[in-house]
Scaffold this motif. Structure first.
Motif, short mmCIF file in Angstrom:
data_model
loop_
_atom_site.label_atom_id
_atom_site.label_comp_id
_atom_site.label_asym_id
_atom_site.label_seq_id
_atom_site.Cartn_x
_atom_site.Cartn_y
_atom_site.Cartn_z
N ILE A 80 59.78 12.25 32.95
CA ILE A 80 58.86 13.38 32.89
C ILE A 80 59.61 14.58 32.31
O ILE A 80 60.69 14.94 32.77
N HIS A 81 59.03 15.17 31.28
CA HIS A 81 59.61 16.35 30.64
C HIS A 81 58.48 17.16 30.02
O HIS A 81 57.38 16.66 29.81
N GLY A 82 58.75 18.41 29.71
CA GLY A 82 57.69 19.28 29.22
C GLY A 82 57.97 19.83 27.84
O GLY A 82 59.09 19.78 27.34
N HIS A 83 56.89 20.36 27.24
CA HIS A 83 56.96 20.96 25.92
C HIS A 83 56.11 22.23 25.90
O HIS A 83 55.13 22.34 26.62
N SER A 84 56.49 23.13 25.03
CA SER A 84 55.65 24.28 24.67
C SER A 84 54.98 23.91 23.35
O SER A 84 55.58 24.02 22.29
N TYR A 85 53.77 23.39 23.45
CA TYR A 85 53.06 22.89 22.29
C TYR A 85 52.41 24.02 21.50
O TYR A 85 52.01 25.04 22.06
N ARG A 86 52.28 23.79 20.19
CA ARG A 86 51.49 24.65 19.30
C ARG A 86 50.51 23.75 18.58
O ARG A 86 50.91 22.74 18.01
N LEU A 87 49.25 24.10 18.61
CA LEU A 87 48.21 23.32 17.95
C LEU A 87 47.53 24.18 16.89
O LEU A 87 47.04 25.27 17.20
N GLU A 88 47.51 23.68 15.66
CA GLU A 88 46.79 24.34 14.58
C GLU A 88 45.52 23.54 14.31
O GLU A 88 45.59 22.34 14.04
N VAL A 89 44.38 24.19 14.41
CA VAL A 89 43.09 23.56 14.15
C VAL A 89 42.53 24.20 12.89
O VAL A 89 42.34 25.42 12.83
N THR A 90 42.27 23.37 11.87
CA THR A 90 41.75 23.86 10.60
C THR A 90 40.38 23.23 10.34
O THR A 90 40.23 22.01 10.40
#
Length: 149
Positions: A28-38
């Motif tokens: 188990i580990h985490g991320h700071s996600y960034r999502l680009e929706v176009t």
């Protein structure tokens, strides 16, 4: 009339573990996600319309994506639905935000899921053009409608 692409950036925090993976990401580990929706569409040409000149109001795009994708997984732990039952039970007893998925919660599979959930929520006059999900500062996956036509 010209077709225009609009992109909105979203950020969220989430953890996951990759079941049966042979590296560190099995933990188990985490991320700071960034999502680009176009999205892509043609701007409205109607001076009497409140969204004259817009393909879609960014505020409306934000609301759709936030409610359908971001809110359910922000600060959650994503595990494949066949994760060890004792782990799932322990997390639920501790009232952790847990999302069980029918897929391995990789960046790639998350994009496919996002595409499926978003497609029917967008207004018919716009189309989902692409999604880009940044898992780390240096790593991302992309989905393009044209690659899947």
């Amino acid at each position: 009339m010209s077709r225009i692409r609009l992109t909105r950036l979203f950020t969220f925090e989430a953890a996951h573990a990759l079941q049966n993976y042979q590296g560190g990401c099995r933990n188990i580990h985490g991320h700071s996600y960034r999502l680009e929706v176009t999205i892509i569409g043609t701007p409205i040409v109607d001076e009497s319309h409140p969204n004259d000149g817009m393909v879609m109001d960014f505020k409306n795009l934000k609301k759709i994506v936030q409610e359908a994708l971001i809110d359910p997984i922000d600060h959650a732990l994503l595990l494949r639905q066949d994760a060890p039952q004792e782990l799932v039970e322990a997390l639920r007893q501790l009232d952790h935000k847990l999302v069980l998925t029918p897929f391995q919660p990789t960046c790639e599979n998350m994009l496919i899921d996002f595409k499926q959930r978003l497609g029917h929520l967008l207004p018919e006059e716009v189309a989902l053009h692409s999604l880009k999900l940044w898992e780390t500062e240096k790593s991302f996956a992309e989905w393009y409608a044209t690659d899947n036509a």
